[in-house]
Design a protein around this motif. Structure first.
Motif, PDB file in Angstrom:
ATOM      1  N   CYS A  57     -17.198   0.870  10.630  1.00  0.00           N
ATOM      2  CA  CYS A  57     -17.649  -0.315   9.914  1.00  0.00           C
ATOM      3  C   CYS A  57     -16.553  -0.783   8.966  1.00  0.00           C
ATOM      4  CB  CYS A  57     -18.924  -0.001   9.128  1.00  0.00           C
ATOM      5  SG  CYS A  57     -20.352   0.361  10.167  1.00  0.00           S
ATOM      6  N   VAL A  58     -15.995  -1.954   9.237  1.00  0.00           N
ATOM      7  CA  VAL A  58     -14.948  -2.549   8.408  1.00  0.00           C
ATOM      8  C   VAL A  58     -15.273  -4.036   8.267  1.00  0.00           C
ATOM      9  CG1 VAL A  58     -12.492  -3.030   8.148  1.00  0.00           C
ATOM     10  CG2 VAL A  58     -13.236  -0.894   9.225  1.00  0.00           C
ATOM     11  N   GLN A  59     -15.306  -4.512   7.040  1.00  0.00           N
ATOM     12  CA  GLN A  59     -15.643  -5.908   6.807  1.00  0.00           C
ATOM     13  C   GLN A  59     -14.453  -6.810   7.137  1.00  0.00           C
ATOM     14  OE1 GLN A  59     -18.686  -7.293   5.874  1.00  0.00           O
ATOM     15  NE2 GLN A  59     -19.390  -5.208   6.324  1.00  0.00           N
ATOM     16  N   ASN A  60     -14.689  -7.728   8.061  1.00  0.00           N
ATOM     17  CA  ASN A  60     -13.724  -8.768   8.437  1.00  0.00           C
ATOM     18  C   ASN A  60     -12.352  -8.207   8.837  1.00  0.00           C
ATOM     19  OD1 ASN A  60     -15.580 -10.975   7.718  1.00  0.00           O
ATOM     20  ND2 ASN A  60     -15.194 -10.341   5.600  1.00  0.00           N
ATOM     21  N   PRO A  61     -12.283  -7.255   9.744  1.00  0.00           N
ATOM     22  CA  PRO A  61     -10.969  -6.755  10.179  1.00  0.00           C
ATOM     23  C   PRO A  61     -10.241  -7.830  10.960  1.00  0.00           C
ATOM     24  CG  PRO A  61     -12.660  -5.904  11.624  1.00  0.00           C
ATOM     25  CD  PRO A  61     -13.378  -6.659  10.527  1.00  0.00           C
ATOM     26  N   PHE A  62      -8.916  -7.828  10.844  1.00  0.00           N
ATOM     27  CA  PHE A  62      -8.169  -8.906  11.487  1.00  0.00           C
ATOM     28  C   PHE A  62      -7.031  -8.397  12.372  1.00  0.00           C
ATOM     29  CE2 PHE A  62      -4.892 -12.308  11.383  1.00  0.00           C
ATOM     30  CZ  PHE A  62      -5.610 -13.272  12.070  1.00  0.00           C
ATOM     31  N   CYS A  63      -6.015  -7.795  11.776  1.00  0.00           N
ATOM     32  CA  CYS A  63      -4.818  -7.392  12.524  1.00  0.00           C
ATOM     33  C   CYS A  63      -4.780  -5.877  12.639  1.00  0.00           C
ATOM     34  CB  CYS A  63      -3.579  -7.913  11.802  1.00  0.00           C
ATOM     35  SG  CYS A  63      -2.035  -7.565  12.648  1.00  0.00           S
ATOM     36  N   LEU A  64      -4.364  -5.368  13.802  1.00  0.00           N
ATOM     37  CA  LEU A  64      -4.301  -3.929  14.056  1.00  0.00           C
ATOM     38  C   LEU A  64      -2.942  -3.562  14.629  1.00  0.00           C
ATOM     39  CD1 LEU A  64      -7.708  -3.124  15.847  1.00  0.00           C
ATOM     40  CD2 LEU A  64      -7.084  -2.524  13.506  1.00  0.00           C
ATOM     41  N   VAL A  65      -2.457  -2.356  14.278  1.00  0.00           N
ATOM     42  CA  VAL A  65      -1.242  -1.828  14.907  1.00  0.00           C
ATOM     43  C   VAL A  65      -1.206  -0.319  14.711  1.00  0.00           C
ATOM     44  CG1 VAL A  65       0.197  -2.201  12.839  1.00  0.00           C
ATOM     45  CG2 VAL A  65       1.266  -2.041  15.088  1.00  0.00           C
ATOM     46  N   PHE A  66      -0.829   0.403  15.764  1.00  0.00           N
ATOM     47  CA  PHE A  66      -0.633   1.848  15.691  1.00  0.00           C
ATOM     48  C   PHE A  66       0.782   2.146  15.189  1.00  0.00           C
ATOM     49  CE2 PHE A  66      -4.193   2.338  18.738  1.00  0.00           C
ATOM     50  CZ  PHE A  66      -4.868   3.397  18.129  1.00  0.00           C
ATOM     51  N   SER A  67       0.923   3.260  14.488  1.00  0.00           N
ATOM     52  CA  SER A  67       2.258   3.731  14.110  1.00  0.00           C
ATOM     53  C   SER A  67       2.993   4.204  15.357  1.00  0.00           C
ATOM     54  CB  SER A  67       2.143   4.878  13.097  1.00  0.00           C
ATOM     55  OG  SER A  67       1.466   5.985  13.667  1.00  0.00           O
ATOM     56  N   PRO A  68       4.337   4.302  15.316  1.00  0.00           N
ATOM     57  CA  PRO A  68       5.084   4.714  16.513  1.00  0.00           C
ATOM     58  C   PRO A  68       4.649   6.053  17.091  1.00  0.00           C
ATOM     59  CG  PRO A  68       6.576   3.764  14.915  1.00  0.00           C
ATOM     60  CD  PRO A  68       5.252   3.877  14.231  1.00  0.00           C
ATOM     61  N   ASP A  69       4.167   6.976  16.259  1.00  0.00           N
ATOM     62  CA  ASP A  69       3.697   8.261  16.784  1.00  0.00           C
ATOM     63  C   ASP A  69       2.201   8.258  17.064  1.00  0.00           C
ATOM     64  OD1 ASP A  69       2.629   8.275  14.259  1.00  0.00           O
ATOM     65  OD2 ASP A  69       3.736  10.032  13.546  1.00  0.00           O
ATOM     66  N   SER A  70       1.545   7.101  16.879  1.00  0.00           N
ATOM     67  CA  SER A  70       0.111   6.907  17.162  1.00  0.00           C
ATOM     68  C   SER A  70      -0.795   7.747  16.278  1.00  0.00           C
ATOM     69  CB  SER A  70      -0.201   7.202  18.647  1.00  0.00           C
ATOM     70  OG  SER A  70       0.585   6.400  19.495  1.00  0.00           O
ATOM     71  N   ARG A  71      -0.251   8.350  15.228  1.00  0.00           N
ATOM     72  CA  ARG A  71      -1.077   9.187  14.358  1.00  0.00           C
ATOM     73  C   ARG A  71      -1.768   8.389  13.264  1.00  0.00           C
ATOM     74  NH1 ARG A  71       2.470  14.750  13.410  1.00  0.00           N
ATOM     75  NH2 ARG A  71       2.604  15.346  15.614  1.00  0.00           N
ATOM     76  N   GLN A  72      -1.324   7.153  13.074  1.00  0.00           N
ATOM     77  CA  GLN A  72      -1.937   6.321  12.048  1.00  0.00           C
ATOM     78  C   GLN A  72      -2.244   4.941  12.614  1.00  0.00           C
ATOM     79  OE1 GLN A  72       0.838   6.605   8.683  1.00  0.00           O
ATOM     80  NE2 GLN A  72      -0.563   8.057   7.698  1.00  0.00           N
ATOM     81  N   LEU A  73      -3.257   4.310  12.011  1.00  0.00           N
ATOM     82  CA  LEU A  73      -3.684   2.982  12.419  1.00  0.00           C
ATOM     83  C   LEU A  73      -3.691   2.096  11.171  1.00  0.00           C
ATOM     84  CD1 LEU A  73      -4.881   1.101  14.635  1.00  0.00           C
ATOM     85  CD2 LEU A  73      -7.147   1.860  13.870  1.00  0.00           C
ATOM     86  N   ALA A  74      -2.933   1.005  11.218  1.00  0.00           N
ATOM     87  CA  ALA A  74      -2.875   0.059  10.103  1.00  0.00           C
ATOM     88  C   ALA A  74      -3.677  -1.185  10.461  1.00  0.00           C
ATOM     89  CB  ALA A  74      -1.427  -0.306   9.791  1.00  0.00           C
ATOM     90  N   TYR A  75      -4.384  -1.741   9.453  1.00  0.00           N
ATOM     91  CA  TYR A  75      -5.160  -2.952   9.710  1.00  0.00           C
ATOM     92  C   TYR A  75      -5.189  -3.827   8.465  1.00  0.00           C
ATOM     93  CZ  TYR A  75      -9.162  -0.989   7.128  1.00  0.00           C
ATOM     94  OH  TYR A  75      -9.992  -0.476   6.153  1.00  0.00           O
TER      95      TYR A  75
END
Length: 527
Positions: free
Chosen positions: A296-314
């Motif tokens: 559950c995230v209010q109004n998520p917009f942009c997503l990208v994984f880190s190069p090692d896929s261990r983190q998710l930025a939004y």
């Protein structure tokens, strides 16, 4: 009876993502984010007209390299695959000014400007070899530029809808273009600048736009996109298309109830993340299409994984200032585990690179010092030369080495020192002490074979020598009145007599022979 069902476990829903790092500073909505290849830095573009770089280890902005858009908002940012270039694009949001694209060389600070678009630039992408840049604009065109010169290489490619995402093929020969409404995908040939194929078309119905990116999948044979085939629906599902025919491949990712606003594929191709206006971020096992978790995230917009896929930025999009931040979360470990080995084995993470020949010149060379053999006089006796090559000591008399073969021919033969004559009656604890040599020849031989016993192979003890009187030549069989010669009977000539133990008290019985005729009880030695 135990159940054998293999139905996938239900996804975890109504979960919350807890950021481990929050990047604060932008004053308006963040439209685009991109990682550097090392995963230690990030660049972001915002409606506040700035493109900012972030030190993720320090958790703060690198302010001295902040870039400001001259004509309007920063709508798209990207870092080249080699990390050399940071590209920011945007323009006037009110459609009154030209589009703006600038590339900043990270190491030198050199800035290149790309001019040609007449309206705001909404999407950009760098080629796999970091030499080309693709862009899409509200002027309805997509273009290809040289990152090194800033000049136009190919295009403009006139699309039937405003581009919302562009993507090079791995070999940079094709360019995929998705409309911002998510209802059209086109494949263009970069060299011929002609349209190869298209799916969907222009269907503007007043619905919100989506700038979700495109991804190559299935060993670069397919394209992944958020898409809608109907006029009145927003792209709430995610499809995989054959890159040649643009026919759908496999089942779509179904689960969102509103428009998909963000899309990210892990770099190993195993996990897919999607954000939607239904206030959720979902994680999927890519190959199986299984929903792994919903957050559950209010109004998520942009997503990208880190190069090692261990983190998710939004990022999020609301009118609240706190929602102008960038949130970085750890990718749930459970999601990786649930994706299963099947998804990982089928992903691009396990595809081996093409074999290459190793350059022999790169192998280390170990210098070995030259080794000289000792000088040998070919006029010396053979045993003397062997002993010198084997670094053996020689008997010396009056300061001169003795020749092992230099002894009087009338001397008796040296005793047998390299094989001990032990009878089977001797116990295992008894030991025979060899007699010391008495001649120069026996001394030389004993020195060689005592120091190097491996020069001789093990053998049985030689039989004792017994003097046998001469007799007339006749076989023992006949002398004893036995039948004529039988070839199956072994003559005594081939049999060895037992060797008496030196400590035995039994007297040695003389061998009785028949001296009446030629040949007797033992072998005949007549010549």
């Amino acid at each position: 009876m135990a159940s054998t069902s293999t139905k996938p476990a239900a996804a975890q829903t109504n979960m919350s993502l807890t950021p481990v790092l929050t990047l604060e500073g932008h004053e308006e909505q963040v439209q685009s984010i991109s990682y550097f290849p090392d995963g230690k830095r990030m660049v972001s573009g915002s409606m506040d007209k700035t493109a900012r770089r972030w030190d993720l280890q320090e958790g703060k902005e690198i302010e001295e390299v902040r870039n400001v858009c001259e004509w309007g908002v920063m709508y798209a940012v990207v870092v080249s695959k080699d990390g050399r270039w940071v590209v920011a694009a945007g323009g006037d949001f009110n459609h009154t000014g030209p589009g703006e694209i600038k590339a900043y060389e990270v190491e030198t600070g050199v800035i290149k400007t790309f001019q040609g678009h007449t309206r705001m630039v909404t999407c950009i992408n760098s080629s796999a070899d970091s030499t080309l840049l693709a862009s899409g604009s509200w002027d309805g065109t997509a273009r290809v530029w040289s990152l090194h010169t800033g000049k136009l290489v190919a295009g403009p490619f006139k699309s039937i809808d405003w581009p919302g995402a562009v993507l090079f093929s791995p070999d940079s020969k094709k360019l995929a273009v998705k409309s911002e409404t998510g209802k059209c995908v086109e494949i263009w040939d970069v060299q011929s600048q002609k349209l190869d194929t298209r799916v969907g078309g222009f269907k503007f119905v007043g619905k919100p736009f989506t700038y979700t990116p495109l991804f190559w999948t299935n060993k670069n044979k397919n394209i992944l996109a958020a898409f809608s085939f109907t006029d009145n629906d927003v792209p709430s599902m995610i499809y995989e298309f054959n890159a040649t025919t643009l026919q759908t491949s496999g089942d779509p990712f179904e689960g969102h109830t509103e428009i998909v606003t963000g899309l990210a594929l892990s770099f190993d191709g195993a996990l897919l993340a999607s954000a939607s206006d239904d206030n959720t971020i979902k994680l999927w096992a890519f190959e199986s299409r299984q929903l792994l978790a919903s957050f559950c995230v209010q109004n998520p917009f942009c997503l990208v994984f880190s190069p090692d896929s261990r983190q998710l930025a939004y990022t999020t999009h609301t009118e609240k200032k706190k929602d102008n931040n960038i949130f970085i979360c750890n990718t749930p470990i459970s999601a990786h585990m649930k994706s299963g080995p099947g998804d990982l084995l089928k992903s691009d993470a396990t595809h081996r690179l093409a074999a290459t020949r190793r350059n022999p010149s790169t192998l280390p060379v170990i210098a070995r010092p030259p080794r000289s053999l000792p000088a040998v006089d070919l006029r010396q006796p053979i045993l003397f030369r062997i002993r010198k090559l084997l670094h053996l000591g020689l008997p010396v008399q009056n300061g001169q080495p003795l020749d092992p073969l230099d002894f009087p021919a009338t001397l008796p033969l040296p005793p047998n020192l390299w094989h001990s004559s032990v009878d089977s009656r001797v116990s295992e604890n008894s030991r025979v002490t060899p007699t010391l040599p008495t001649t120069r020849s026996s001394f030389a031989a004993s020195t060689i074979f005592t120091a190097h016993p491996n020069l001789l192979r093990a053998a049985r003890s030689p039989p004792s020598v017994i003097n046998v009187p001469h007799a007339q030549a006749k076989e023992r069989n006949a002398a004893a009145g036995a039948p004529k010669k039988d070839n199956n009977i072994v003559p005594d000539e081939y049999l060895d007599p037992p060797s008496p133990h030196p400590d035995s008290q039994e007297s040695t019985t003389a061998v009785q022979t028949n001296t009446g005729e030629h040949g007797g009880d033992r072998s005949c030695f007549c010549f």
